[in-house]
Design an enzyme around this catalytic site. Sequence first.
Site, PDB file in Angstrom:
ATOM      1  N   GLU A 148       2.817   1.592  16.343  1.00 49.18           N
ATOM      2  CA  GLU A 148       2.516   0.568  17.338  1.00 49.18           C
ATOM      3  C   GLU A 148       3.661   0.347  18.322  1.00 49.18           C
ATOM      4  OE1 GLU A 148       0.714  -3.779  16.954  1.00 49.18           O
ATOM      5  OE2 GLU A 148      -0.413  -2.220  15.969  1.00 49.18           O
ATOM      6  N   ARG A 152      -6.829  -4.844   7.664  1.00 52.77           N
ATOM      7  CA  ARG A 152      -7.017  -3.809   8.687  1.00 52.77           C
ATOM      8  C   ARG A 152      -8.414  -3.193   8.598  1.00 52.77           C
ATOM      9  NH1 ARG A 152      -1.301  -1.073   7.670  1.00 52.77           N
ATOM     10  NH2 ARG A 152      -1.771  -1.934   5.629  1.00 52.77           N
ATOM     11  N   ARG A 196      -3.864   6.399  19.912  1.00 50.45           N
ATOM     12  CA  ARG A 196      -2.577   6.747  19.297  1.00 50.45           C
ATOM     13  C   ARG A 196      -2.640   8.138  18.689  1.00 50.45           C
ATOM     14  NH1 ARG A 196      -2.238   1.675  15.385  1.00 50.45           N
ATOM     15  NH2 ARG A 196      -1.867   0.005  16.879  1.00 50.45           N
ATOM     16  N   ARG A 253      -8.143   5.863  16.899  1.00 51.79           N
ATOM     17  CA  ARG A 253      -7.016   5.963  15.990  1.00 51.79           C
ATOM     18  C   ARG A 253      -7.037   7.332  15.319  1.00 51.79           C
ATOM     19  NH1 ARG A 253      -6.146   1.886  18.359  1.00 51.79           N
ATOM     20  NH2 ARG A 253      -5.555  -0.161  17.538  1.00 51.79           N
ATOM     21  N   PHE A 313       0.839  -1.211   0.000  1.00 55.91           N
ATOM     22  CA  PHE A 313       0.000   0.000   0.000  1.00 55.91           C
ATOM     23  C   PHE A 313       0.875   1.263   0.000  1.00 55.91           C
ATOM     24  CE2 PHE A 313      -2.181   2.932   3.192  1.00 55.91           C
ATOM     25  CZ  PHE A 313      -2.870   3.644   2.228  1.00 55.91           C
ATOM     26  N   ILE A 314       1.771   1.389   0.977  1.00 47.80           N
ATOM     27  CA  ILE A 314       2.585   2.608   1.068  1.00 47.80           C
ATOM     28  C   ILE A 314       3.590   2.644  -0.089  1.00 47.80           C
ATOM     29  CG2 ILE A 314       4.192   3.928   2.511  1.00 47.80           C
ATOM     30  CD1 ILE A 314       2.935   2.624   4.987  1.00 47.80           C
ATOM     31  N   TYR A 338       4.592  -7.991  16.929  1.00 48.30           N
ATOM     32  CA  TYR A 338       4.941  -7.052  15.855  1.00 48.30           C
ATOM     33  C   TYR A 338       5.592  -5.793  16.421  1.00 48.30           C
ATOM     34  CZ  TYR A 338       3.926  -3.559  12.197  1.00 48.30           C
ATOM     35  OH  TYR A 338       4.009  -2.556  11.267  1.00 48.30           O
ATOM     36  N   LYS A 393     -18.247  -4.969  11.921  1.00 43.81           N
ATOM     37  CA  LYS A 393     -17.993  -5.576  13.238  1.00 43.81           C
ATOM     38  C   LYS A 393     -17.168  -4.642  14.113  1.00 43.81           C
ATOM     39  CE  LYS A 393     -18.731 -10.226  11.796  1.00 43.81           C
ATOM     40  NZ  LYS A 393     -18.233 -11.495  11.394  1.00 43.81           N
TER      41      LYS A 393
END
Length: 359
Positions: free
Chosen positions: A126, A213, A319, A238, A19-20, A165, A229
Amino acid sequence: MTNSQPRTKNIAITGCSGFIGSHILERLLTTSDYHIYGIDISESKIRHLINNKSFTFCHHSITDTPKIREILSQCETVVSLAALCNPSLYNTKPVDVITINFTNALEIIKMCCEFKCRLIQFSTCEVYGKTLAGLMCSNKPDDYILKEDQTNLIMGPVSTQRWSYASAKQLLERIIYAYGFEYGLNYTIVRPFNFIGPQMDYIPGSDGEGVPRVLACFMKSLLYNKPLKLVDGGLSRRCFTFIKDAVDAFVQILENPEISNQQIFNIGNPKNEITIKDLAYLMIELYEQIAPRGSFTAGTEIISSLEFYGKGYEDSDRRVPDISKIQNMLGWKPETDLRKALQITIEHYFRKYGTTAEN
Ligand code: UGA
């Protein structure tokens, strides 16, 4: 493999089809005269760029050390993006997560030292883990606003594998810092805060399998008229950052090595903070403006994290990036508000997947 450009104009990007990576690649190929060596095991997000004369696509895994060495030896700058960065894997495939995000990435760092390359390493927001505010039920900004060089990094116990991670990326950051300190490696570490935009992740059942994600999970639900969900009620927060703003920040870092070397930068949009529950409602509202009337009726449903992710999952509560460092040093600040970022992203997904979902 060789091109006629001097080494100073050559950049290697690992994970160039993610993606990035795909957005950075497109920007550099349209606005700069670098020659890009893009390394990836897939080309699905960059097919339209493959024949660009300033681009060499290297269809290799980052574990293919001889091939990677050959490429890096010709480059002045290495952008390290190859990663497993999907939370559903952290507690289900923790060995792969630690191996790819630390062990394999470490080999790239060693090669950067050997060939005297400048390294731009993508890490993650993270690494901050949980906030003091969440642990101590505090509302003080100092307990939840995350600063690159001051905030403590707070992880859960080893058995809570969600943190596999974050721990791998934290150790990677520490060893990069150490290579800079002991061997003079020139590096910049980037901590992305929930970048969103076209081409993010995949839609399960259409072009991938598993749990992506949150943005792609919600898009799948919208496209297939299934409930969005809300994990444990969707109370986590976020700050979502539009990919165009994020690429602008990256370009500032790339173009200003004398300012950016030996630094860690948050790239995020503190003004775009939202709970996941409110994100769901906002995405439903925006989707209804784009999709045919009445095509989404399913609403939301609450699900436990145990049921959704399995054992060993734990969430980052909040965050919020402090972005004063990158703003003061490089003059970057994000421009795109959440509503606009989501509108562009949802439209892209609807154009790309809408018809398949209807069938
Ligand atoms: C992930 C990665 O771990 C980070 O490294 C990365 O920087 C970040 O994405 C990012 O995109 O920048 P996280 O924000 O936890 O971190 O990932 P998401 O899967 O997007 O989850 C966000 C929140 O949504 C979590 O609270 C999750 O429990 C919730 N969620 C997710 C739902 O409520 N419903 C879903 O269907 C999916």
